[in-house]
Design a protein around this motif. Structure first.
Motif, PDB file in Angstrom:
ATOM      1  N   SER A   1      13.126  -3.112  -0.082  1.00  0.00           N
ATOM      2  CA  SER A   1      12.874  -3.613  -1.432  1.00  0.00           C
ATOM      3  C   SER A   1      11.508  -4.296  -1.521  1.00  0.00           C
ATOM      4  O   SER A   1      10.821  -4.169  -2.523  1.00  0.00           O
ATOM      5  CB  SER A   1      13.995  -4.528  -1.905  1.00  0.00           C
ATOM      6  N   THR A   2      11.089  -4.958  -0.443  1.00  0.00           N
ATOM      7  CA  THR A   2       9.770  -5.605  -0.467  1.00  0.00           C
ATOM      8  C   THR A   2       8.674  -4.565  -0.684  1.00  0.00           C
ATOM      9  O   THR A   2       7.792  -4.719  -1.526  1.00  0.00           O
ATOM     10  CB  THR A   2       9.522  -6.344   0.877  1.00  0.00           C
ATOM     11  N   MET A   3       8.750  -3.466   0.077  1.00  0.00           N
ATOM     12  CA  MET A   3       7.700  -2.459  -0.067  1.00  0.00           C
ATOM     13  C   MET A   3       7.818  -1.683  -1.371  1.00  0.00           C
ATOM     14  O   MET A   3       6.814  -1.330  -1.989  1.00  0.00           O
ATOM     15  CB  MET A   3       7.623  -1.547   1.173  1.00  0.00           C
TER      16      MET A   3
ATOM     17  N   VAL B   1      13.713   0.020  -9.090  1.00  0.00           N
ATOM     18  CA  VAL B   1      15.174  -0.098  -9.216  1.00  0.00           C
ATOM     19  C   VAL B   1      15.785  -0.328  -7.835  1.00  0.00           C
ATOM     20  O   VAL B   1      15.646   0.497  -6.924  1.00  0.00           O
ATOM     21  CB  VAL B   1      15.810   1.162  -9.855  1.00  0.00           C
ATOM     22  N   ASP B   2      16.479  -1.463  -7.714  1.00  0.00           N
ATOM     23  CA  ASP B   2      17.151  -1.863  -6.469  1.00  0.00           C
ATOM     24  C   ASP B   2      18.611  -1.411  -6.591  1.00  0.00           C
ATOM     25  O   ASP B   2      19.423  -2.106  -7.205  1.00  0.00           O
ATOM     26  CB  ASP B   2      17.029  -3.390  -6.367  1.00  0.00           C
ATOM     27  N   THR B   3      18.939  -0.263  -6.023  1.00  0.00           N
ATOM     28  CA  THR B   3      20.307   0.249  -6.222  1.00  0.00           C
ATOM     29  C   THR B   3      21.339  -0.538  -5.413  1.00  0.00           C
ATOM     30  O   THR B   3      22.501  -0.592  -5.785  1.00  0.00           O
ATOM     31  CB  THR B   3      20.410   1.746  -5.874  1.00  0.00           C
ATOM     32  N   GLY B   4      20.903  -1.179  -4.324  1.00  0.00           N
ATOM     33  CA  GLY B   4      21.815  -2.032  -3.553  1.00  0.00           C
ATOM     34  C   GLY B   4      22.325  -3.172  -4.432  1.00  0.00           C
ATOM     35  O   GLY B   4      23.498  -3.559  -4.355  1.00  0.00           O
ATOM     36  N   ALA B   5      21.448  -3.698  -5.281  1.00  0.00           N
ATOM     37  CA  ALA B   5      21.843  -4.795  -6.181  1.00  0.00           C
ATOM     38  C   ALA B   5      22.945  -4.326  -7.124  1.00  0.00           C
ATOM     39  O   ALA B   5      23.801  -5.118  -7.521  1.00  0.00           O
ATOM     40  CB  ALA B   5      20.632  -5.277  -6.983  1.00  0.00           C
ATOM     41  N   MET B   6      22.927  -3.052  -7.461  1.00  0.00           N
ATOM     42  CA  MET B   6      23.957  -2.530  -8.377  1.00  0.00           C
ATOM     43  C   MET B   6      25.328  -2.536  -7.685  1.00  0.00           C
ATOM     44  O   MET B   6      26.332  -2.946  -8.265  1.00  0.00           O
ATOM     45  CB  MET B   6      23.569  -1.118  -8.838  1.00  0.00           C
ATOM     46  N   TYR B   7      25.358  -2.095  -6.414  1.00  0.00           N
ATOM     47  CA  TYR B   7      26.631  -2.124  -5.659  1.00  0.00           C
ATOM     48  C   TYR B   7      27.071  -3.568  -5.411  1.00  0.00           C
ATOM     49  O   TYR B   7      28.256  -3.889  -5.403  1.00  0.00           O
ATOM     50  CB  TYR B   7      26.503  -1.341  -4.351  1.00  0.00           C
ATOM     51  N   ARG B   8      26.096  -4.454  -5.213  1.00  0.00           N
ATOM     52  CA  ARG B   8      26.419  -5.866  -5.010  1.00  0.00           C
ATOM     53  C   ARG B   8      27.025  -6.466  -6.283  1.00  0.00           C
ATOM     54  O   ARG B   8      27.958  -7.268  -6.219  1.00  0.00           O
ATOM     55  CB  ARG B   8      25.152  -6.643  -4.613  1.00  0.00           C
TER      56      ARG B   8
ATOM     57  N   VAL C   1      10.264   3.723  -8.755  1.00  0.00           N
ATOM     58  CA  VAL C   1      10.420   3.538  -7.311  1.00  0.00           C
ATOM     59  C   VAL C   1      11.840   3.002  -7.132  1.00  0.00           C
ATOM     60  O   VAL C   1      12.182   1.947  -7.646  1.00  0.00           O
ATOM     61  CB  VAL C   1       9.413   2.509  -6.732  1.00  0.00           C
ATOM     62  N   MET C   2      12.678   3.774  -6.450  1.00  0.00           N
ATOM     63  CA  MET C   2      14.081   3.398  -6.320  1.00  0.00           C
ATOM     64  C   MET C   2      14.425   3.258  -4.843  1.00  0.00           C
ATOM     65  O   MET C   2      14.088   4.141  -4.053  1.00  0.00           O
ATOM     66  CB  MET C   2      14.932   4.499  -6.966  1.00  0.00           C
ATOM     67  N   ASP C   3      15.088   2.166  -4.481  1.00  0.00           N
ATOM     68  CA  ASP C   3      15.480   2.057  -3.077  1.00  0.00           C
ATOM     69  C   ASP C   3      16.989   1.984  -2.915  1.00  0.00           C
ATOM     70  O   ASP C   3      17.693   1.560  -3.822  1.00  0.00           O
ATOM     71  CB  ASP C   3      14.743   0.915  -2.359  1.00  0.00           C
ATOM     72  N   GLY C   4      17.467   2.473  -1.776  1.00  0.00           N
ATOM     73  CA  GLY C   4      18.908   2.497  -1.530  1.00  0.00           C
ATOM     74  C   GLY C   4      19.248   3.201  -0.231  1.00  0.00           C
ATOM     75  O   GLY C   4      18.562   3.031   0.791  1.00  0.00           O
ATOM     76  N   ARG C   5      20.324   3.979  -0.264  1.00  0.00           N
ATOM     77  CA  ARG C   5      20.778   4.689   0.934  1.00  0.00           C
ATOM     78  C   ARG C   5      20.838   6.204   0.728  1.00  0.00           C
ATOM     79  O   ARG C   5      20.792   6.971   1.689  1.00  0.00           O
ATOM     80  CB  ARG C   5      22.191   4.238   1.342  1.00  0.00           C
TER      81      ARG C   5
ATOM     82  N   ALA D   1       1.752  -6.621   4.743  1.00  0.00           N
ATOM     83  CA  ALA D   1       0.508  -6.022   4.232  1.00  0.00           C
ATOM     84  C   ALA D   1       0.314  -4.625   4.824  1.00  0.00           C
ATOM     85  O   ALA D   1      -0.091  -3.686   4.120  1.00  0.00           O
ATOM     86  CB  ALA D   1      -0.673  -6.916   4.571  1.00  0.00           C
ATOM     87  N   GLU D   2       0.626  -4.471   6.106  1.00  0.00           N
ATOM     88  CA  GLU D   2       0.463  -3.150   6.751  1.00  0.00           C
ATOM     89  C   GLU D   2       1.424  -2.118   6.155  1.00  0.00           C
ATOM     90  O   GLU D   2       1.050  -0.974   5.915  1.00  0.00           O
ATOM     91  CB  GLU D   2       0.710  -3.262   8.263  1.00  0.00           C
ATOM     92  N   GLN D   3       2.666  -2.554   5.922  1.00  0.00           N
ATOM     93  CA  GLN D   3       3.608  -1.560   5.394  1.00  0.00           C
ATOM     94  C   GLN D   3       3.273  -1.207   3.941  1.00  0.00           C
ATOM     95  O   GLN D   3       3.434  -0.069   3.519  1.00  0.00           O
ATOM     96  CB  GLN D   3       5.065  -1.979   5.588  1.00  0.00           C
ATOM     97  N   ASP D   4       2.770  -2.188   3.183  1.00  0.00           N
ATOM     98  CA  ASP D   4       2.355  -1.897   1.804  1.00  0.00           C
ATOM     99  C   ASP D   4       1.217  -0.872   1.797  1.00  0.00           C
ATOM    100  O   ASP D   4       1.205   0.056   0.985  1.00  0.00           O
ATOM    101  CB  ASP D   4       1.879  -3.180   1.094  1.00  0.00           C
ATOM    102  N   ALA D   5       0.262  -1.081   2.699  1.00  0.00           N
ATOM    103  CA  ALA D   5      -0.889  -0.175   2.760  1.00  0.00           C
ATOM    104  C   ALA D   5      -0.438   1.226   3.184  1.00  0.00           C
ATOM    105  O   ALA D   5      -0.908   2.242   2.649  1.00  0.00           O
ATOM    106  CB  ALA D   5      -1.928  -0.717   3.742  1.00  0.00           C
ATOM    107  N   TRP D   6       0.500   1.274   4.116  1.00  0.00           N
ATOM    108  CA  TRP D   6       1.026   2.558   4.593  1.00  0.00           C
ATOM    109  C   TRP D   6       1.687   3.316   3.432  1.00  0.00           C
ATOM    110  O   TRP D   6       1.441   4.501   3.221  1.00  0.00           O
ATOM    111  CB  TRP D   6       2.040   2.310   5.719  1.00  0.00           C
ATOM    112  N   LEU D   7       2.509   2.603   2.650  1.00  0.00           N
ATOM    113  CA  LEU D   7       3.216   3.253   1.545  1.00  0.00           C
ATOM    114  C   LEU D   7       2.253   3.691   0.446  1.00  0.00           C
ATOM    115  O   LEU D   7       2.385   4.787  -0.104  1.00  0.00           O
ATOM    116  CB  LEU D   7       4.280   2.293   0.980  1.00  0.00           C
ATOM    117  N   MET D   8       1.268   2.859   0.168  1.00  0.00           N
ATOM    118  CA  MET D   8       0.277   3.222  -0.858  1.00  0.00           C
ATOM    119  C   MET D   8      -0.469   4.494  -0.442  1.00  0.00           C
ATOM    120  O   MET D   8      -0.733   5.365  -1.278  1.00  0.00           O
ATOM    121  CB  MET D   8      -0.700   2.044  -1.047  1.00  0.00           C
TER     122      MET D   8
END
Ligand code: DC
Length: 229
Positions: free
Chosen positions: A17-19, A32-39, A130-134, A213-220
């Motif tokens: 979710s951070t990235m 969209v944080d889909t884990g939050a929906m299940y929570r 940007v959607m995160d989940g499983r 910062a490194e993971q953000d740059a990697w994803l960008m």
């Protein structure tokens, strides 16, 4: 520039979710944080006495009341995303250990997943998400233009969650959190419906030894490659 769907899947507490949030903010996409929906569904079940003392779930009652559950998101005054359950902000409650300990069994229920996946697909109709989940790259958006599968060691993930909860004043121990991380991994990867698995066309990121910062740059960089290809 063309709008795409970015699907970020992976193990619990590995920084998805951070990235995801950071990328969404930089490129003006909806997160969209889909884990939050299940929570939030789990919180609804807890509040309505649907958990037995042995951890069993009154699935008849929950399935008959699914149409009473609406999960939505909004930004607070500082621009941080908050989760709403039927219009009430429940952001803190859904992150605590009680919900964390009960959410995985809720997320194994077919009727819960069906309702959530339906809402998630509606949210991405216009792309630019940007959607995160499983199961985002495997089930919700199998045609997503960019799919990432994130992982990190159990201990690193438990430490990150421990730091996060401590900052919020939660007194859970590192050992309790590590146990919870492992249990959730197991249930998420072994459930019958939509188990956590890497999509064949996902790019894997192990961020155990990366800074934010490194993971953000990697994803960008992955995003730029995708939209410019
Ligand atoms: O990402 P998280 O820890 O907030 O997710 C909470 C739980 O919900 C976790 O046990 C996995 C489950 N989940 C899921 O089954 N499918 C998703 N798309 C997102 C989360």
């Amino acid at each position: 520039m063309k709008k795409i769907i970015v699907a970020i899947d992976g193990h619990s507490s590995c920084g998805k979710s951070t990235m995801a949030k950071s990328l969404a903010k930089s490129i003006g996409y909806t997160y969209v944080d889909t884990g939050a929906m299940y929570r939030a569904v789990t919180l609804f079940a807890i509040r309505n006495g649907m958990f037995g003392t042995d951890g069993s779930i009154d699935t008849d009652s929950l399935s008959s009341r699914m149409n009473e559950i609406t999960v939505s998101f909004r930004n607070d005054a500082c621009g941080r995303q908050e989760t709403l359950l039927n219009g009430e902000v429940v952001e803190n409650e859904i992150r605590g250990m009680e919900v964390s300990g009960k959410v995985s069994p809720i997320a194994t229920l077919g009727f819960v997943r069906e309702a959530m996946v339906c809402q998630q697909r509606r949210m991405g109709q216009e792309k630019g998400i940007v959607m995160d989940g499983r199961d985002i790259g495997t089930v919700v958006y199998p045609d997503a233009e960019l799919k990432i599968f994130v992982t990190a060691s159990d201990e690193v993930r438990a430490q990150r969650r421990f730091d996060e909860l401590q900052a919020k004043g939660d007194s859970s121990t590192f050992e309790e959190i590590l146990k919870n991380v492992r249990e959730r991994d197991y249930i998420d990867s072994h459930r019958e419906i939509s188990p956590l698995r890497q999509a064949d066309d996902a790019i894997v990121l192990d961020n155990s030894n990366m800074t934010i910062a490194e993971q953000d740059a990697w994803l960008m960089a992955r995003y730029n490659e995708t939209v410019n290809s």
